[in-house]
Design a protein around this motif. Structure first.
Motif, mmCIF file in Angstrom:
data_model
loop_
_atom_site.group_PDB
_atom_site.id
_atom_site.type_symbol
_atom_site.label_atom_id
_atom_site.label_comp_id
_atom_site.label_asym_id
_atom_site.label_seq_id
_atom_site.Cartn_x
_atom_site.Cartn_y
_atom_site.Cartn_z
ATOM 1 N N ARG C 3 0.827 -1.196 0.000
ATOM 2 C CA ARG C 3 0.000 0.000 0.000
ATOM 3 C C ARG C 3 0.869 1.257 0.000
ATOM 4 O O ARG C 3 0.642 2.200 -0.728
ATOM 5 C CB ARG C 3 -0.884 -0.017 1.241
ATOM 6 C CG ARG C 3 -1.934 1.051 1.265
ATOM 7 C CD ARG C 3 -2.661 0.986 2.587
ATOM 8 N NE ARG C 3 -1.757 1.284 3.688
ATOM 9 C CZ ARG C 3 -1.639 2.496 4.216
ATOM 10 N NH1 ARG C 3 -2.347 3.486 3.776
ATOM 11 N NH2 ARG C 3 -0.793 2.714 5.203
ATOM 12 N N SER C 4 1.926 1.237 0.845
ATOM 13 C CA SER C 4 2.730 2.446 0.959
ATOM 14 C C SER C 4 3.505 2.713 -0.329
ATOM 15 O O SER C 4 3.705 3.846 -0.719
ATOM 16 C CB SER C 4 3.650 2.361 2.162
ATOM 17 O OG SER C 4 4.283 1.139 2.218
ATOM 18 N N ARG C 5 3.928 1.660 -0.980
ATOM 19 C CA ARG C 5 4.611 1.836 -2.262
ATOM 20 C C ARG C 5 3.699 2.594 -3.241
ATOM 21 O O ARG C 5 4.116 3.539 -3.878
ATOM 22 C CB ARG C 5 4.937 0.483 -2.878
ATOM 23 C CG ARG C 5 6.151 -0.175 -2.341
ATOM 24 C CD ARG C 5 7.365 0.079 -3.226
ATOM 25 N NE ARG C 5 8.497 -0.706 -2.767
ATOM 26 C CZ ARG C 5 9.289 -0.339 -1.795
ATOM 27 N NH1 ARG C 5 9.084 0.812 -1.168
ATOM 28 N NH2 ARG C 5 10.290 -1.089 -1.417
ATOM 29 N N GLU C 7 1.050 4.431 -2.566
ATOM 30 C CA GLU C 7 0.847 5.798 -2.103
ATOM 31 C C GLU C 7 2.044 6.657 -2.476
ATOM 32 O O GLU C 7 1.920 7.794 -2.911
ATOM 33 C CB GLU C 7 0.679 5.815 -0.577
ATOM 34 C CG GLU C 7 -0.656 5.294 -0.097
ATOM 35 C CD GLU C 7 -1.796 6.210 -0.481
ATOM 36 O OE1 GLU C 7 -1.561 7.431 -0.560
ATOM 37 O OE2 GLU C 7 -2.896 5.704 -0.738
ATOM 38 N N PHE C 8 3.197 6.082 -2.266
ATOM 39 C CA PHE C 8 4.417 6.820 -2.510
ATOM 40 C C PHE C 8 4.505 7.268 -3.963
ATOM 41 O O PHE C 8 4.788 8.422 -4.266
ATOM 42 C CB PHE C 8 5.617 5.950 -2.154
ATOM 43 C CG PHE C 8 6.922 6.657 -2.320
ATOM 44 C CD1 PHE C 8 7.374 7.486 -1.305
ATOM 45 C CD2 PHE C 8 7.676 6.511 -3.463
ATOM 46 C CE1 PHE C 8 8.578 8.158 -1.449
ATOM 47 C CE2 PHE C 8 8.866 7.181 -3.607
ATOM 48 C CZ PHE C 8 9.319 8.005 -2.595
ATOM 49 N N LYS C 10 2.143 7.625 -5.989
ATOM 50 C CA LYS C 10 1.105 8.592 -6.282
ATOM 51 C C LYS C 10 1.582 9.994 -5.911
ATOM 52 O O LYS C 10 1.464 10.947 -6.665
ATOM 53 C CB LYS C 10 -0.164 8.229 -5.491
ATOM 54 C CG LYS C 10 -1.427 8.535 -6.247
ATOM 55 C CD LYS C 10 -2.636 8.110 -5.444
ATOM 56 C CE LYS C 10 -3.326 9.328 -4.905
ATOM 57 N NZ LYS C 10 -4.191 9.034 -3.783
ATOM 58 N N ILE C 11 2.148 10.073 -4.714
ATOM 59 C CA ILE C 11 2.603 11.370 -4.236
ATOM 60 C C ILE C 11 3.758 11.890 -5.085
ATOM 61 O O ILE C 11 3.825 13.041 -5.464
ATOM 62 C CB ILE C 11 3.059 11.266 -2.775
ATOM 63 C CG1 ILE C 11 1.875 10.921 -1.893
ATOM 64 C CG2 ILE C 11 3.703 12.555 -2.311
ATOM 65 C CD1 ILE C 11 2.277 10.300 -0.609
ATOM 66 N N PRO C 39 11.363 13.812 -13.726
ATOM 67 C CA PRO C 39 11.971 13.726 -12.398
ATOM 68 C C PRO C 39 11.006 13.074 -11.417
ATOM 69 O O PRO C 39 9.798 13.278 -11.497
ATOM 70 C CB PRO C 39 12.215 15.191 -12.029
ATOM 71 C CG PRO C 39 11.260 15.969 -12.855
ATOM 72 C CD PRO C 39 11.048 15.194 -14.099
ATOM 73 N N GLN C 40 11.536 12.261 -10.520
ATOM 74 C CA GLN C 40 10.673 11.604 -9.552
ATOM 75 C C GLN C 40 11.350 11.577 -8.201
ATOM 76 O O GLN C 40 12.566 11.575 -8.101
ATOM 77 C CB GLN C 40 10.339 10.193 -10.019
ATOM 78 C CG GLN C 40 11.578 9.319 -10.180
ATOM 79 C CD GLN C 40 11.206 7.946 -10.678
ATOM 80 O OE1 GLN C 40 10.494 7.823 -11.667
ATOM 81 N NE2 GLN C 40 11.674 6.930 -10.010
ATOM 82 N N ALA C 41 10.499 11.539 -7.179
ATOM 83 C CA ALA C 41 11.045 11.493 -5.833
ATOM 84 C C ALA C 41 11.486 10.079 -5.511
ATOM 85 O O ALA C 41 10.977 9.129 -6.060
ATOM 86 C CB ALA C 41 9.982 11.942 -4.845
ATOM 87 N N ARG C 42 12.463 9.967 -4.652
ATOM 88 C CA ARG C 42 12.882 8.632 -4.230
ATOM 89 C C ARG C 42 13.453 8.708 -2.832
ATOM 90 O O ARG C 42 13.664 9.793 -2.283
ATOM 91 C CB ARG C 42 13.889 8.066 -5.223
ATOM 92 C CG ARG C 42 15.121 8.903 -5.419
ATOM 93 C CD ARG C 42 16.100 8.140 -6.274
ATOM 94 N NE ARG C 42 15.533 7.818 -7.581
ATOM 95 C CZ ARG C 42 15.601 8.650 -8.636
ATOM 96 N NH1 ARG C 42 16.170 9.823 -8.510
ATOM 97 N NH2 ARG C 42 15.094 8.298 -9.782
ATOM 98 N N VAL C 43 13.648 7.515 -2.259
ATOM 99 C CA VAL C 43 14.216 7.472 -0.921
ATOM 100 C C VAL C 43 15.561 6.776 -0.966
ATOM 101 O O VAL C 43 15.857 6.043 -1.895
ATOM 102 C CB VAL C 43 13.292 6.737 0.065
ATOM 103 C CG1 VAL C 43 12.041 7.530 0.329
ATOM 104 C CG2 VAL C 43 12.972 5.346 -0.432
#
Lengths: 129, 394, 264
Positions: C3-5, C7-8, C10-11, C39-43
């Protein structure tokens, strides 16, 4: 049926009670909240996400941060612009927004939500404020 | 049929008001617990489960005990029990309501209860416990209600109920087995780490459940027009007899294994419960009382003359019920936690608010039981009335 | 996790999850600032994060001389993690504490323990078991073993307070918040969260410190009594210590596989 009167009276009372909040608050719209930015937040100029996005999506972002940080051991978030942040409500978000009463609570109160983040995450991590 | 619960005598309403009052006070106490935390109980970091979980465990047994009237009737066609199966099923419903409430009041963060569903974890025994308890509650409501309704209408119950009835029999065994598995699969808790725990739980369940049912039958006969029947009560008494003997036998097996092997991890808990350890032993008098009650009841139940005498039988059943309650509701949980994993003796005793909340949950259970029994008994009375008028007319 | 993946993504407005979180930070930054079309956000991990596949601790009991030494470790840990000091003994919360050999090793205690062991206390804490019974018992995965490095962790956000893990732990290493802990924290470390009432907590091998390249707080102040490292790395200090010395672990007969070793 000779209970007609009773039934109608009952229905009227029911309808009145159910709609009470609406007509009680009629014409008393609360003004939209104004949040206060700290000097540090102003100086930073930008948040982790663009303003509109962070305003509507911050809870989802925090949810993901929480799971990634706690469960996956990743601690750094790099946003689309390539800027890196530590994924921490206490140490990143609340470091800039160290005035949760004038920042977080304003909107939360307006939206009538009551998140309990601050039960654990220290509301103001900055020393001497 | 619900309307039958709305027409009752003064005594019926009086009982509901009293029970409601207890539940109300308990609810306020619970609000206090919710606000302060579980610190208002006698629990500690060493004895982390106490009265609530013990009541839960005991009541799962009472719920499972209901199957002792269902099984002979549906599987062995023992007709006599047809009169009282509904009482067994409704007792199970009330017990399960209490079980679920006891779990709820025991949670530190009850608002997050649904996390068990959001993050299902099949390696946790609590996951299965949730499934079997809710499943058994559902089965008993559906079966009990529909069979009773059919009885009221003078028809045979719907054919689709049959598989559910058969399913409910092994399901009853499963609820107490899984509840035993909560404990007996934990390493490092020598008192519970025994394969005989589930059988022992079932034995005490099949003693305490039917014992309560006998008492309820006697009460119903005294206060209503419906007589559950002498034969029925006597058959239940025999079930109680064998079950309580099995329970004591299983316990003695435990005592032998611990006592003869003399492995400290196993003997220490029994020593604590029956003799005290390191000078501490609040439960010692309770445990001996429990043993006395269970052994005494065995004598009264085995001797035919005392078993057949309904007054004495009522006393024996009360002894069985209280004895099993102390054994499971006080000794089993505390006994498993004392001494703690570091071999320190830190005792547990419930506090006043904890006892109040416990009483409240029992009160809610008895409200449910009273209402359901009222409905069942009214249906039985109605049918008896119909028969009587037919006889008079004929 | 699934689920968090979602959501992530999506955000972050990203279209692909390939390599998400797996890339080292430097590479990630380069990709984001460089020539990426969308460009995309990542951790990522912190560049200084300490890495291991199986963290372990070795307690050299020979070096323990006084209770003050252990006191220091307890203080450092409890200060770092905002562990409250409750007056009520029953409600006390302990991440690391001092106990006697007889209590730490009840089945190994004999009448003739070495004079040294008889007279000192031992530090005990969560053993971060290889096969943790608490994780098996938890109905919500609020306590879990991190696949990457074997640390047994608590997600305080998810814990429902059923205390099954406390019954399951054979070491008494878990504590429950019987009441709001905040008023009982003498000096709050503002960088680490406190807990709320109704959740279970325990030692976390200082994951928050490992993540930024620091050793656990207790190890730092232990005067060399505690050694921390990767058991899967034969060159690590802990591996070397265990190779050269005889060490015992608590209740190994239970099959839990503790990661805390005691050289006696």
């Amino acid at each position: 049926m000779n209970d007609k009167g009773k039934i109608v009276t009952g229905l009227v009372i029911f309808a009145a009670v159910v709609t009470f909040p609406f007509w009680y608050n009629l014409g008393k719209a609360a003004p939209p909240p104004e949040v206060v930015l700290t000097e540090k937040a102003k100086a930073a100029g930008e948040c982790v996400l663009p303003k509109e996005e962070i305003r509507t999506e911050h809870m989802k972002l925090l949810d993901v941060w929480r799971d990634t940080q706690v469960r996956d051991g990743q601690t750094v978030y790099i946003n689309a612009k390539g800027k890196a942040y530590t994924m921490s409500l206490s140490n990143t978000c609340l470091d800039c927004h160290s005035n949760y009463k004038d920042f977080c609570d304003r909107c939360h109160a307006y939206a009538s939500t009551d998140p309990y983040c601050w039960d654990c995450h220290i509301d103001n991590p900055k020393e001497g404020e | 049929m619900l309307e039958l619960a709305l027409k009752g005598t003064k005594k019926y309403w009086g009982l509901l008001v009293v029970l409601g009052g207890i539940a109300g006070v308990a609810f306020l106490t619970y609000l206090y617990q919710l606000q302060f935390g579980l610190g208002i109980t006698g629990l500690s970091r060493d004895v982390s489960w106490g009265f609530y979980i013990a009541q839960f465990t005991f009541l799962v047994g009472v719920a499972a005990g209901g199957v002792m009237v269902v099984l002979p009737y549906y599987l062995h066609d023992y007709k006599a029990f047809g009169r009282i199966t509904i009482m067994g099923e409704f007792l199970a419903v009330a017990s399960l309501v209490m079980c679920l409430l006891f779990i709820m009041v025991d949670l530190g963060q009850p608002m997050r209860m649904l996390n068990v569903l959001f993050y299902p974890t099949p390696n946790s025994m609590l996951f299965y416990d949730m499934i079997v308890l809710n499943g058994y509650l559902f089965l008993n409501i559906v079966v009990g209600w529909n069979v009773l309704e059919a009885e009221r209408n003078g028809t045979h119950y719907q054919p689709w109920l049959k598989p559910l009835i058969y399913l409910s029999i092994p399901w009853a065994i499963s609820i107490h087995t899984v509840t035993a598995y909560l404990y007996c699969g934990l390493p490092g808790r020598g008192f519970w780490l025994t394969a005989i725990l589930a059988p022992r739980f079932l034995a005490s369940a099949f003693a305490a459940g039917p014992a309560l049912l006998i008492l309820l039958c006697l009460i119903v006969r005294r206060f209503t027009q419906f007589d559950p029947g002498r034969e029925q009560i006597q058959s239940l008494a025999k079930i109680v007899t064998y079950a309580i003997i099995a329970n004591v036998f299983f316990f003695l097996c435990e005592v032998f294994v611990a006592g003869y092997s003399q492995i400290p991890e196993h003997t220490d808990h029994l020593k604590y419960l029956f003799f005290g350890l390191h000078g501490k032993g609040v439960l010692v008098p309770w445990m001996w009382t429990s043993m006395g009650l269970m052994l005494g009841s065995i004598i009264l139940l085995v001797v035919p003359a005392t078993r057949r005498h309904e007054g004495v039988l009522a006393v024996s059943c009360a002894m069985v019920f209280i004895g099993a309650w102390i054994d499971k509701g006080l000794g089993l949980i505390s006994g498993g936690f004392v001494p703690n994993p570091l071999h320190e003796v830190n005792e547990y005793m419930p506090t006043a608010p904890e006892v109040m909340i416990t009483l409240g949950v029992w009160a809610v259970g008895f409200i449910v039981l009273t209402i359901l029994y009222k409905i069942a008994v009214s249906v039985k009375e109605e049918n008896a009335g119909v028969l009587r008028t037919r006889v008079v007319k004929g | 996790m699934e689920r968090s993946r979602r959501e992530f993504l999506k955000i972050a407005g990203a279209s692909a999850a390939v390599g998400l979180g797996a890339r080292p930070m430097i590479e990630a930054v380069a990709a984001a600032t460089g020539h990426q079309a969308t460009p995309q956000a990542r951790v990522a991990r912190h560049p200084d994060a300490l890495k291991a596949t199986r963290w372990a601790m070795v307690v050299d009991t020979r070096k323990i001389e006084s209770a003050e030494q252990i006191e220091k470790m307890v203080e450092a840990c409890h200060k770092e993690h905002n562990v409250p000091m409750l007056e009520n003994e029953r409600h006390r919360i302990k991440w690391i504490w001092e106990t006697h050999f007889h209590n730490a090793f009840p089945s190994q205690a004999t009448d003739h323990v070495s004079e040294h062991l008889e007279h000192i206390g031992l530090p005990v804490m969560c053993n971060h078991c290889e096969n943790p019974p608490c994780v098996r018992a938890c109905p919500t995965k609020a306590t879990f073993k991190r696949a990457s490095d074997g640390i047994v962790m608590m997600d305080f956000h998810r814990c429902i307070g059923c205390r099954f893990c406390m019954a399951a732990c054979p070491y008494g290493s878990r504590s429950f918040n019987f009441r709001d802990p905040r008023p009982f924290i003498a000096e709050i470390n503002k960088a680490y969260p406190t807990r709320m009432k109704g959740v279970v907590e325990k030692c976390n091998f200082c994951v928050e410190r490992l993540a930024v390249g620091k050793l656990p707080a207790c190890v730092e102040v232990s005067d060399g009594i505690l050694t921390f490292g990767d058991l899967d790395d034969p060159e690590s200090e802990v591996s070397q210590l265990l190779k050269e010395n005889y060490a015992i672990r608590r209740k190994t007969n239970l099959g839990t596989g503790p990661s805390v070793y005691y050289i006696v």
